[in-house]
Design a protein around this motif. Structure first.
Motif, PDB file in Angstrom:
ATOM      1  N   ILE A  26      42.019 -33.272 -15.727  1.00  0.00           N
ATOM      2  CA  ILE A  26      41.979 -34.730 -15.547  1.00  0.00           C
ATOM      3  C   ILE A  26      42.685 -35.164 -14.259  1.00  0.00           C
ATOM      4  O   ILE A  26      42.234 -36.107 -13.600  1.00  0.00           O
ATOM      5  CB  ILE A  26      42.536 -35.460 -16.792  1.00  0.00           C
ATOM      6  CG1 ILE A  26      42.090 -36.922 -16.792  1.00  0.00           C
ATOM      7  CG2 ILE A  26      44.038 -35.317 -16.902  1.00  0.00           C
ATOM      8  CD1 ILE A  26      42.143 -37.591 -18.127  1.00  0.00           C
ATOM      9  N   ASN A  27      43.752 -34.478 -13.868  1.00  0.00           N
ATOM     10  CA  ASN A  27      44.414 -34.849 -12.611  1.00  0.00           C
ATOM     11  C   ASN A  27      43.498 -34.612 -11.420  1.00  0.00           C
ATOM     12  O   ASN A  27      43.478 -35.402 -10.473  1.00  0.00           O
ATOM     13  CB  ASN A  27      45.728 -34.083 -12.445  1.00  0.00           C
ATOM     14  CG  ASN A  27      46.839 -34.664 -13.267  1.00  0.00           C
ATOM     15  OD1 ASN A  27      46.828 -35.842 -13.614  1.00  0.00           O
ATOM     16  ND2 ASN A  27      47.824 -33.852 -13.607  1.00  0.00           N
ATOM     17  N   ALA A  28      42.719 -33.530 -11.460  1.00  0.00           N
ATOM     18  CA  ALA A  28      41.776 -33.262 -10.376  1.00  0.00           C
ATOM     19  C   ALA A  28      40.717 -34.361 -10.315  1.00  0.00           C
ATOM     20  O   ALA A  28      40.378 -34.846  -9.229  1.00  0.00           O
ATOM     21  CB  ALA A  28      41.134 -31.895 -10.568  1.00  0.00           C
ATOM     22  N   MET A  29      40.206 -34.773 -11.480  1.00  0.00           N
ATOM     23  CA  MET A  29      39.205 -35.837 -11.487  1.00  0.00           C
ATOM     24  C   MET A  29      39.799 -37.152 -10.989  1.00  0.00           C
ATOM     25  O   MET A  29      39.145 -37.902 -10.265  1.00  0.00           O
ATOM     26  CB  MET A  29      38.626 -36.024 -12.891  1.00  0.00           C
ATOM     27  CG  MET A  29      37.752 -34.865 -13.349  1.00  0.00           C
ATOM     28  SD  MET A  29      36.451 -34.378 -12.172  1.00  0.00           S
ATOM     29  CE  MET A  29      35.532 -35.876 -11.994  1.00  0.00           C
TER      30      MET A  29
ATOM     31  N   VAL B 215      47.569 -30.004  -7.494  1.00  0.00           N
ATOM     32  CA  VAL B 215      46.233 -30.571  -7.690  1.00  0.00           C
ATOM     33  C   VAL B 215      45.463 -30.511  -6.370  1.00  0.00           C
ATOM     34  O   VAL B 215      44.293 -30.128  -6.336  1.00  0.00           O
ATOM     35  CB  VAL B 215      46.317 -32.020  -8.223  1.00  0.00           C
ATOM     36  CG1 VAL B 215      44.927 -32.630  -8.358  1.00  0.00           C
ATOM     37  CG2 VAL B 215      47.047 -32.064  -9.560  1.00  0.00           C
ATOM     38  N   ILE B 216      46.118 -30.881  -5.280  1.00  0.00           N
ATOM     39  CA  ILE B 216      45.490 -30.840  -3.956  1.00  0.00           C
ATOM     40  C   ILE B 216      45.036 -29.419  -3.635  1.00  0.00           C
ATOM     41  O   ILE B 216      43.896 -29.198  -3.213  1.00  0.00           O
ATOM     42  CB  ILE B 216      46.459 -31.368  -2.880  1.00  0.00           C
ATOM     43  CG1 ILE B 216      46.648 -32.877  -3.042  1.00  0.00           C
ATOM     44  CG2 ILE B 216      45.957 -31.023  -1.475  1.00  0.00           C
ATOM     45  CD1 ILE B 216      47.813 -33.450  -2.246  1.00  0.00           C
ATOM     46  N   ALA B 217      45.915 -28.439  -3.852  1.00  0.00           N
ATOM     47  CA  ALA B 217      45.586 -27.038  -3.546  1.00  0.00           C
ATOM     48  C   ALA B 217      44.385 -26.565  -4.356  1.00  0.00           C
ATOM     49  O   ALA B 217      43.498 -25.877  -3.828  1.00  0.00           O
ATOM     50  CB  ALA B 217      46.794 -26.147  -3.804  1.00  0.00           C
TER      51      ALA B 217
ATOM     52  N   SER C  42      38.578 -25.155  -4.222  1.00  0.00           N
ATOM     53  CA  SER C  42      37.211 -25.280  -4.735  1.00  0.00           C
ATOM     54  C   SER C  42      36.261 -25.915  -3.719  1.00  0.00           C
ATOM     55  O   SER C  42      35.055 -25.962  -3.947  1.00  0.00           O
ATOM     56  CB  SER C  42      37.205 -26.104  -6.028  1.00  0.00           C
ATOM     57  OG  SER C  42      37.427 -27.475  -5.754  1.00  0.00           O
ATOM     58  N   GLY C  43      36.808 -26.425  -2.620  1.00  0.00           N
ATOM     59  CA  GLY C  43      35.979 -27.052  -1.597  1.00  0.00           C
ATOM     60  C   GLY C  43      35.649 -28.505  -1.875  1.00  0.00           C
ATOM     61  O   GLY C  43      34.785 -29.085  -1.209  1.00  0.00           O
ATOM     62  N   SER C  44      36.345 -29.121  -2.828  1.00  0.00           N
ATOM     63  CA  SER C  44      36.059 -30.509  -3.195  1.00  0.00           C
ATOM     64  C   SER C  44      36.756 -31.515  -2.294  1.00  0.00           C
ATOM     65  O   SER C  44      36.312 -32.660  -2.181  1.00  0.00           O
ATOM     66  CB  SER C  44      36.469 -30.764  -4.649  1.00  0.00           C
ATOM     67  OG  SER C  44      35.705 -29.954  -5.508  1.00  0.00           O
ATOM     68  N   ILE C  45      37.866 -31.110  -1.681  1.00  0.00           N
ATOM     69  CA  ILE C  45      38.558 -31.964  -0.708  1.00  0.00           C
ATOM     70  C   ILE C  45      38.942 -31.117   0.496  1.00  0.00           C
ATOM     71  O   ILE C  45      39.001 -29.884   0.412  1.00  0.00           O
ATOM     72  CB  ILE C  45      39.809 -32.672  -1.290  1.00  0.00           C
ATOM     73  CG1 ILE C  45      40.907 -31.671  -1.649  1.00  0.00           C
ATOM     74  CG2 ILE C  45      39.434 -33.528  -2.489  1.00  0.00           C
ATOM     75  CD1 ILE C  45      42.222 -32.330  -2.056  1.00  0.00           C
ATOM     76  N   ARG C  46      39.192 -31.789   1.604  1.00  0.00           N
ATOM     77  CA  ARG C  46      39.637 -31.110   2.822  1.00  0.00           C
ATOM     78  C   ARG C  46      40.787 -31.890   3.430  1.00  0.00           C
ATOM     79  O   ARG C  46      40.917 -33.087   3.249  1.00  0.00           O
ATOM     80  CB  ARG C  46      38.500 -31.054   3.845  1.00  0.00           C
ATOM     81  CG  ARG C  46      37.440 -30.071   3.482  1.00  0.00           C
ATOM     82  CD  ARG C  46      36.956 -29.285   4.700  1.00  0.00           C
ATOM     83  NE  ARG C  46      36.077 -28.231   4.274  1.00  0.00           N
ATOM     84  CZ  ARG C  46      34.758 -28.351   4.169  1.00  0.00           C
ATOM     85  NH1 ARG C  46      34.170 -29.473   4.491  1.00  0.00           N
ATOM     86  NH2 ARG C  46      34.030 -27.334   3.772  1.00  0.00           N
ATOM     87  N   ARG C  47      41.575 -31.171   4.185  1.00  0.00           N
ATOM     88  CA  ARG C  47      42.672 -31.822   4.907  1.00  0.00           C
ATOM     89  C   ARG C  47      42.324 -31.912   6.383  1.00  0.00           C
ATOM     90  O   ARG C  47      41.618 -31.072   6.916  1.00  0.00           O
ATOM     91  CB  ARG C  47      43.992 -31.090   4.693  1.00  0.00           C
ATOM     92  CG  ARG C  47      44.082 -29.727   5.308  1.00  0.00           C
ATOM     93  CD  ARG C  47      45.447 -29.064   5.166  1.00  0.00           C
ATOM     94  NE  ARG C  47      45.725 -28.758   3.779  1.00  0.00           N
ATOM     95  CZ  ARG C  47      46.948 -28.755   3.245  1.00  0.00           C
ATOM     96  NH1 ARG C  47      48.002 -28.996   4.004  1.00  0.00           N
ATOM     97  NH2 ARG C  47      47.131 -28.464   1.987  1.00  0.00           N
ATOM     98  N   ARG C  48      42.831 -32.945   6.995  1.00  0.00           N
ATOM     99  CA  ARG C  48      42.689 -33.142   8.442  1.00  0.00           C
ATOM    100  C   ARG C  48      44.042 -33.514   9.007  1.00  0.00           C
ATOM    101  O   ARG C  48      44.841 -34.163   8.334  1.00  0.00           O
ATOM    102  CB  ARG C  48      41.717 -34.284   8.741  1.00  0.00           C
ATOM    103  CG  ARG C  48      40.291 -33.987   8.438  1.00  0.00           C
ATOM    104  CD  ARG C  48      39.416 -35.119   8.941  1.00  0.00           C
ATOM    105  NE  ARG C  48      38.035 -34.854   8.596  1.00  0.00           N
ATOM    106  CZ  ARG C  48      37.155 -35.775   8.274  1.00  0.00           C
ATOM    107  NH1 ARG C  48      37.510 -37.042   8.222  1.00  0.00           N
ATOM    108  NH2 ARG C  48      35.922 -35.458   7.980  1.00  0.00           N
TER     109      ARG C  48
END
Length: 121
Positions: free
Chosen positions: A31-34, A65-67, A72-78
Motif C-alpha cells: 500500500i505504501n508503494a501504491m 519504498v522509493i528504492a 521495479s522501474g516504476s519511478i526514476r530519480r533525476r
C-alpha cells in the motif's frame, strides 16, 4: 484501568493490516508503494524528504519504498536542476500503467475501517 480505547485501536490496527494484505494480494505491491505512485501522479519531482512528509513516513521508510519502486522501474530519480546535490523523483510510464490498473472498487474496506472513515467524514 480503562482499556476500551486500546481495544478499539487494536481492532483498527488489525483491520488496517488485513486491508494492506488484501491490497498487496490484489495489486502485487504494498500500500505504501501504491500511495507513492499516486502521490507522484499528483505532484511530480518531489524530493525524498518531501515524499516522507507527504506520506507521513519516516525518511528511512520512505527511502525503502522509493528504492523498491525504483528497482521495479516504476519511478526514476533525476538530479535537481536548481541544486545538483538533490534528487527528485517522478513516475515512469511503467509506474503510470501500474497506477492505471488500480481499481478501488475491487478493494473492500473492512467494516471496522469503514466505521472510522464514516465517523470522521
Amino acid at each position: 484501568m480503562e482499556t476500551e480505547c486500546i481495544c478499539r485501536l487494536r481492532k483498527i490496527y488489525k483491520a488496517i493490516t488485513a486491508f494492506e494484505t488484501q491490497v498487496e494480494a490484489s495489486l502485487g505491491v504494498n500500500i505504501n508503494a501504491m500511495m507513492l505512485l499516486c502521490l507522484l501522479s499528483e505532484k511530480e519531482n518531489l524530493s525524498a524528504g518531501e515524499i516522507a512528509n507527504e506520506m507521513g513516513l519516516t525518511r528511512s521508510n520512505a527511502s525503502k519504498v522509493i528504492a523498491s519502486l525504483e528497482k521495479s522501474g516504476s519511478i526514476r530519480r533525476r538530479i535537481c536542476k536548481e541544486d545538483g546535490r538533490s534528487m527528485r523523483f517522478h513516475l515512469t510510464k511503467q509506474g503510470q500503467e501500474l497506477l492505471e490498473h488500480v481499481h478501488c472498487d475491487s478493494l473492500q474496506l473492512p467494516e471496522e475501517l469503514r466505521k472510522v472513515v464514516e465517523t470522521n467524514e
